[in-house]
Design a protein around this motif. Structure first.
Motif, PDB file in Angstrom:
ATOM      1  N   GLY A  39       0.811  -1.203   0.000  1.00  0.00           N
ATOM      2  CA  GLY A  39       0.000   0.000   0.000  1.00  0.00           C
ATOM      3  C   GLY A  39       0.846   1.255   0.000  1.00  0.00           C
ATOM      4  O   GLY A  39       1.881   1.322  -0.658  1.00  0.00           O
ATOM      5  N   ALA A  40       0.437   2.262   0.760  1.00  0.00           N
ATOM      6  CA  ALA A  40       1.060   3.586   0.692  1.00  0.00           C
ATOM      7  C   ALA A  40       2.388   3.692   1.429  1.00  0.00           C
ATOM      8  O   ALA A  40       3.141   4.644   1.215  1.00  0.00           O
ATOM      9  CB  ALA A  40       0.096   4.644   1.234  1.00  0.00           C
ATOM     10  N   VAL A  41       2.695   2.735   2.312  1.00  0.00           N
ATOM     11  CA  VAL A  41       3.935   2.762   3.100  1.00  0.00           C
ATOM     12  C   VAL A  41       4.520   1.362   3.113  1.00  0.00           C
ATOM     13  O   VAL A  41       3.830   0.402   3.462  1.00  0.00           O
ATOM     14  CB  VAL A  41       3.680   3.247   4.540  1.00  0.00           C
ATOM     15  N   ALA A  42       5.803   1.226   2.733  1.00  0.00           N
ATOM     16  CA  ALA A  42       6.400  -0.105   2.614  1.00  0.00           C
ATOM     17  C   ALA A  42       7.701  -0.196   3.396  1.00  0.00           C
ATOM     18  O   ALA A  42       8.491   0.756   3.421  1.00  0.00           O
ATOM     19  CB  ALA A  42       6.671  -0.429   1.144  1.00  0.00           C
ATOM     20  N   SER A  76       7.793  19.270  -0.247  1.00  0.00           N
ATOM     21  CA  SER A  76       6.737  20.174   0.208  1.00  0.00           C
ATOM     22  C   SER A  76       7.010  20.534   1.657  1.00  0.00           C
ATOM     23  O   SER A  76       7.969  20.037   2.263  1.00  0.00           O
ATOM     24  CB  SER A  76       5.357  19.492   0.063  1.00  0.00           C
ATOM     25  N   GLY A  77       6.179  21.393   2.214  1.00  0.00           N
ATOM     26  CA  GLY A  77       6.325  21.750   3.617  1.00  0.00           C
ATOM     27  C   GLY A  77       7.478  22.693   3.872  1.00  0.00           C
ATOM     28  O   GLY A  77       8.012  23.326   2.956  1.00  0.00           O
ATOM     29  N   GLY A  92       9.087   9.006  -1.055  1.00  0.00           N
ATOM     30  CA  GLY A  92       9.067   8.415  -2.390  1.00  0.00           C
ATOM     31  C   GLY A  92       8.485   9.396  -3.390  1.00  0.00           C
ATOM     32  O   GLY A  92       7.312   9.291  -3.768  1.00  0.00           O
ATOM     33  N   LEU A  93       9.290  10.351  -3.841  1.00  0.00           N
ATOM     34  CA  LEU A  93       8.789  11.415  -4.708  1.00  0.00           C
ATOM     35  C   LEU A  93       8.307  10.863  -6.047  1.00  0.00           C
ATOM     36  O   LEU A  93       7.243  11.226  -6.540  1.00  0.00           O
ATOM     37  CB  LEU A  93       9.872  12.474  -4.918  1.00  0.00           C
ATOM     38  N   GLY A  94       9.108   9.983  -6.661  1.00  0.00           N
ATOM     39  CA  GLY A  94       8.723   9.399  -7.935  1.00  0.00           C
ATOM     40  C   GLY A  94       7.488   8.528  -7.805  1.00  0.00           C
ATOM     41  O   GLY A  94       6.571   8.579  -8.633  1.00  0.00           O
ATOM     42  N   ASN A 126       3.040  11.244   1.417  1.00  0.00           N
ATOM     43  CA  ASN A 126       4.271  12.019   1.278  1.00  0.00           C
ATOM     44  C   ASN A 126       4.066  13.445   1.769  1.00  0.00           C
ATOM     45  O   ASN A 126       4.924  14.007   2.466  1.00  0.00           O
ATOM     46  CB  ASN A 126       4.733  12.019  -0.184  1.00  0.00           C
ATOM     47  N   LEU A 127       2.936  14.040   1.392  1.00  0.00           N
ATOM     48  CA  LEU A 127       2.651  15.400   1.849  1.00  0.00           C
ATOM     49  C   LEU A 127       2.492  15.440   3.366  1.00  0.00           C
ATOM     50  O   LEU A 127       2.947  16.383   4.028  1.00  0.00           O
ATOM     51  CB  LEU A 127       1.386  15.925   1.172  1.00  0.00           C
ATOM     52  N   ASP A 128       1.865  14.424   3.922  1.00  0.00           N
ATOM     53  CA  ASP A 128       1.669  14.356   5.369  1.00  0.00           C
ATOM     54  C   ASP A 128       3.012  14.354   6.085  1.00  0.00           C
ATOM     55  O   ASP A 128       3.237  15.106   7.044  1.00  0.00           O
ATOM     56  CB  ASP A 128       0.861  13.101   5.716  1.00  0.00           C
ATOM     57  N   VAL A 129       3.916  13.505   5.622  1.00  0.00           N
ATOM     58  CA  VAL A 129       5.237  13.415   6.256  1.00  0.00           C
ATOM     59  C   VAL A 129       6.008  14.718   6.075  1.00  0.00           C
ATOM     60  O   VAL A 129       6.613  15.241   7.022  1.00  0.00           O
ATOM     61  CB  VAL A 129       6.029  12.232   5.669  1.00  0.00           C
TER      62      VAL A 129
END
Length: 465
Positions: A44-47, A354-355, A325-327, A66-69
Motif C-alpha cells: 500500500g502507501a507505506v512499505a 513540500s512543507g 518516495g517522490l517518484g 508524502n505530503l503528510d510526512v
C-alpha cells in the motif's frame, strides 16, 4: 527481490513481521519505478525497505502520505539525531549514507526557530538574484557549450550539455572560479550515489567550499556566497559551508537530470510530439510534465519519527527512518489513475518536496533548464536521436535515476559570434574519442519533409512562452 535479508552484523533487523526489499543493489537499480509499484501492490502507501548496510526504513509511496510526512515536522522531523539506528551505533562513520544522514548545522537538518533562521539566510540571499541576469548567464554558457559541438553535427546531450550547464551557471552564481566546477560536480554526484568513496567526496566538497567562504570574507563580490556570509543572521564558517554544499548539490543533480529528461522526452515521446506539433504545449509545460513523470530525485532522505505514530494504517516507531518516495508519489493511482493523461500546468507534483523543507531554489533550477533547452532548440532545430530509443541507458542510486547518454545528430552549424572564451572543459582532448560520435566525418542530412516538420514542432514548443 522479495526476499527477507539476513541482517548484517551490527545492523538492525527489518520491522517485525515485515519482509523488506533492498533499495540498493543491481535489482533495485535496474528498475526503481518497477520496484516501487511492486511495493505498492504488496504493502500500500507505506512499505518496509532496507537501505545500505541492510538498515531498515519506511518508503512512503502515496502522494497524500508524502505530503503528510513532509508537512508535519512535529511527527516526522528532518533532524537525523532522532534516528534510532544512529543512536544505537548501527551506522558506522564510513557508512555510504553518512554524508546525507550525519547531523550538520544546516537548515535542512533542523526544525523550528533554528530552521527559520538558517533557511531565511538561503532564501533571502537567493532572492537577491536578478532572474534576467541568471538567464543571461545560462544563455551565455549554453551558447559556449553548443559552440563546442555545433560544427560536428553530433553530440551527447548529457555529457556535452545537461551536466555541465548547471555546474557552470551555479559556480558563477556562488562566485567560484569556473575551474571549480567539474570536480565539484563529480564529487557531489558521488556523494548522493552512496558509493564507497562518498565520504571522501564529502570531505573534498567541504574543503573546497570552505576555501571559497574564507576568500569571500576577505574579498566580497556580488554573489550568493558573499550574500550568505554577510547575511544578518551572521552565519559561521561551518554554517556557510553546509548551506553552500546544500545549494550546489541540489542544483547540480536536479537541474542536470531535469534538462536531460526533458530533452529525452521531446525527442522520443510521440504523445507529446503530437501535442507540440498541435501547439498545445510550451517548453514550461514540458518541464512540468517531466517533473511529474521523472522527478530529478526519485527518493529523498530522510525523515525520522519523533514518537510512536501511524501512517496510512502502518505503525511507525519513534526513531524509525522514512524515505519520501517522490517518484512513486507522483504516479500514485489515487491521484493519477490514467498516466497517459498529460498533467502539464499542474504543479502539485512532489518533485521539489513540500512543507517547510521544500526546495528553496526550484525557480532557479527551472530558469536554468528552460533557458538552456530553449537556447539549444533555437540553435539546433532539427535535433534527432542518433540511436534507437531502446538503446538508451540509465544508472540508478537510492536517490535518483540518471540518463547515461543522449546521443543526437543534427545539421552542422557554425559557432555563435559572442567574443567569449571557450568554456573550461567543454572540449575534449584530441586523443579522446567522444562516447557517441563516430570517427568518420559527419554527413549533412538532406532537407526534406521530415526535417521541416521537426523544425515546425520545435518552434511551437518554444512559442507561447
Amino acid at each position: 527481490m522479495s526476499t527477507t535479508p539476513v541482517p548484517q552484523p551490527g545492523a538492525a533487523a527489518p520491522p517485525p513481521g515485515c519482509p523488506a526489499h533492498r533499495l540498493y543493489g543491481p535489482e533495485a537499480e535496474a528498475d526503481p519505478m518497477g520496484l516501487y509499484e511492486k511495493l505498492r501492490a504488496e504493502y500500500g502507501a507505506v512499505a518496509p525497505v532496507l537501505v545500505q548496510g541492510d538498515l531498515p526504513a519506511w518508503l512512503v509511496l502515496g502522494h497524500r502520505e508524502n505530503l503528510d510526512v513532509a508537512r508535519t515536522p512535529s511527527r516526522f522531523a528532518r533532524d537525523p539525531r532522532h534516528w534510532r539506528d544512529q543512536q544505537e551505533g548501527n551506522v558506522p562513520a564510513d557508512h555510504p549514507l553518512t554524508p546525507m544522514t550525519a547531523w550538520q548545522p544546516a537548515c535542512h537538518l533542523v526544525e523550528g526557530v533554528e530552521h527559520e533562521r538558517l533557511r531565511g539566510a538561503i532564501t533571502e540571499s537567493l532572492a537577491r538574484f536578478d532572474r534576467r541576469g541568471i538567464r543571461r548567464y545560462v544563455k551565455r554558457f549554453a551558447d559556449q557549450l553548443i559552440d563546442a559541438f555545433a560544427q560536428s553535427g553530433k553530440a551527447d546531450l548529457v555529457a556535452d550539455f545537461a551536466e555541465p550547464l548547471p555546474m557552470l551557471v551555479m559556480t558563477q552564481l556562488v562566485g567560484a572560479p569556473e575551474s571549480y566546477g567539474p570536480r565539484l560536480v563529480e564529487a557531489a554526484r558521488d556523494m548522493i550515489k552512496g558509493t564507497e568513496t562518498a565520504v571522501a567526496s564529502f570531505e573534498f566538497v567541504s574543503v573546497t567550499l570552505r576555501e571559497l567562504v574564507e576568500r569571500k570574507r576577505v574579498v566580497p563580490g556580488r554573489d550568493f556566497t558573499t550574500w550568505l556570509v554577510e547575511h544578518p543572521t551572521a552565519l559561521g564558517d561551518d554554517e556557510a559551508v553546509e548551506h553552500l554544499r546544500l545549494v550546489l548539490i541540489a542544483a547540480f543533480e536536479t537541474t542536470a537530470n531535469l534538462i536531460a529528461n526533458t530533452l529525452r522526452m521531446v525527442l522520443t515521446d510521440r504523445r507529446f510530439r503530437a501535442n507540440l506539433s498541435g501547439g498545445h504545449m510550451t517548453l514550461p509545460d514540458a518541464l512540468e510534465q517531466v517533473l511529474w513523470d521523472e522527478p530529478p530525485f526519485m527518493t529523498m532522505l530522510g525523515r525520522w519519527a519523533t514518537g510512536d505514530t501511524e501512517l496510512a494504517g502502518t505503525p511507525i516507531k519513534a526513531g524509525d527512518m522514512l524515505l519520501l518516495g517522490l517518484g512513486a508519489g507522483n504516479v500514485d493511482p489515487e491521484i493519477r489513475p490514467d498516466l497517459t493523461v498529460p498533467v502539464h500546468g499542474n504543479r502539485s507534483h512532489l518533485a521539489f518536496s513540500s512543507g517547510p523543507h521544500e526546495c528553496p531554489g526550484q525557480d532557479i533550477g527551472r530558469a536554468i533548464a528552460d533557458t538552456g533547452i530553449d537556447t539549444l532548440l533555437t540553435r539546433l532545430p532539427d535535433l534527432e536521436l542518433a540511436v534507437a530509443e531502446d538503446e538508451l541507458q540509465w544508472t540508478s542510486s537510492l536517490l535518483s535515476r540518471h540518463l547515461v547518454a543522449l546521443p543526437v545528430r543534427f545539421t552542422p552549424r557554425g559557432s555563435t559570434v559572442t567574443g567569449s572564451t571557450p568554456v573550461p572543459g567543454a572540449g575534449r582532448p584530441a586523443a579522446e574519442t567522444p562516447r557517441t560520435a563516430p570517427a568518420d566525418p559527419p554527413t549533412v542530412p538532406v532537407a526534406g519533409k521530415r526535417q521541416a516538420g521537426r523544425s515546425s514542432w520545435w518552434s511551437r514548443l518554444r512559442g507561447r512562452r
